[in-house]
Enzyme design. Structure first.
Site, short mmCIF file in Angstrom:
data_model
loop_
_atom_site.label_atom_id
_atom_site.label_comp_id
_atom_site.label_asym_id
_atom_site.label_seq_id
_atom_site.Cartn_x
_atom_site.Cartn_y
_atom_site.Cartn_z
N GLU A 104 0.84 -1.20 0.00
CA GLU A 104 0.00 0.00 0.00
C GLU A 104 0.88 1.26 0.00
O GLU A 104 0.58 2.23 -0.68
CB GLU A 104 -0.91 -0.04 1.23
N THR A 148 -5.96 7.92 -5.04
CA THR A 148 -5.92 8.08 -3.58
C THR A 148 -4.95 9.19 -3.18
O THR A 148 -5.23 9.97 -2.27
CB THR A 148 -5.50 6.74 -2.94
#
Ligand code: HSE
Length: 332
Positions: free
Chosen positions: A150, A203
């Site tokens: 991530e 994001t």
């Protein structure tokens, strides 16, 4: 035990039991659960990503192909998060020089959708290498590598997508260096009605919009909501869940990235959703509902509204996926 206290030093890999190939699925996730920015999330049955992994003679980790990304993801083994995480794991096991692995990534969901696209791929890759090696690691031991994935994908190592993608169900993330992943019970009738309007919200960009400082009164409201939601999930109290799933901190900043956000919210609540908000960093939105019928109705109404406004969308209706990643096949 906190996630980072596991170490792999004592793991012994038996090369005789390594498999030739494996095909794995890992689920999409709804991070934040509306009020729990960066700490709460749940997995859904669909969509999700697949990884096919092959043991090959030539040592090293390589990406063979990626399908479904529109050519957007890197193929280089150090830049692609799936292969980079697999390399990291093999390196820590001390066998990176001794084993050859090739990866096919099959994406079933768009990048930048707010459904944990990169997390599903990373988790599928790490679950696949563990299966190929005949499962030497527990899920807890795989978790730090998922978090690193991530970090590589979006520059920040939040675990609220990878945790439910790997563990299944609903997860709570606490701590940083002393990271705990806590599983929360899943009320039987909790459904997600997800609509993905066809706009791209990376994001990284969505995180830059968030204010760095919050008012104490908003913080008090939000942490009351988080605690209320967790209690509601334990008690299967859908009214408490509904009252608690409200976001006074992040949603007001991010809603502007999502077309028709407040109109969709009105439609969802008018048609019986327990709560409505942004899935992860958007642009997908989620109507959390009691039972599949409400989730189906709400998503249909929202899609009708988006179409009338010239916006194409996908929808998914799913219970919470309690299983997490799974092996689909050892033969193809
Ligand atoms: N918690 C993250 C965010 C999820 O809202 O930015 C998206 O990766």
């Amino acid at each position: 035990m906190p996630v980072y206290q596991h170490n792999l030093k004592d793991k012994k890999i038996d090369f005789n039991t390594i498999l030739d190939k494996v095909r794995v699925f890992a689920p999409a996730t709804v991070a934040n659960m509306i009020c729990g920015f960066d700490i709460l999330g749940f997995a859904v049955d669909e969509p999700g990503d697949e990884v096919k992994m092959y043991r090959v003679a030539e040592p090293g980790v390589r990406i063979r192909s990626i399908v479904g990304d529109g050519g957007r993801l890197p193929l280089g083994a150090d830049r692609n998060t799936v292969s980079a995480c697999v390399k990291m794991l093999l390196n820590d096991l001390g066998i990176l020089q001794d084993i050859g692995v090739e990866i096919e990534l099959i994406k079933h969901m768009p990048i930048g959708s707010g459904l944990g696209s990169s997390s599903a791929s990373t988790v599928a890759g790490l679950f696949a290498i563990n299966a190929l090696l005949n499962n030497p690691l527990t899920k807890d031991e795989l978790m730090p590598y998922c978090v690193e994935g991530e970090r590589l994908a979006c520059g920040h190592g939040h675990a609220d997508n990878v945790a439910p993608a790997l563990m299944g169900g609903i997860t709570l993330v606490r701590g940083g260096a002393d990271l705990d992943i806590v599983k929360i019970p899943v009320p039987k009738e909790l459904y997600a009605g997800i609509v993905f309007p066809q706009v791209d919200v990376p994001t990284r960009d969505a995180r830059q919009l968030i204010k760095e400082k919050v008012l104490l009164k908003d913080a008090v409201t939000q942490w009351g909501n988080i605690a209320g939601l967790v209690a509601g999930l334990f008690q299967e109290d859908y009214d408490l869940i509904s009252r608690s799933m409200q976001d006074v901190i992040i949603e007001p900043s991010r809603a502007i990235l999502i077309p028709e956000f407040y109109a969709m919210k009105e439609i969802a609540l008018a048609h019986g959703a327990l709560s409505f908000g942004i899935s992860g960093s958007g642009p997908s939105v989620v109507a959390v509902s009691k039972g599949p019928e409400v989730a189906e109705l709400v998503t249909t109404k929202i899609q009708d509204h988006l179409s009338a406004n010239g916006i194409e969308s996908f929808k998914y209706v799913s219970a919470v996926n309690v299983e997490g990643p799974k092996v689909l096949s050892f033969n193809d």
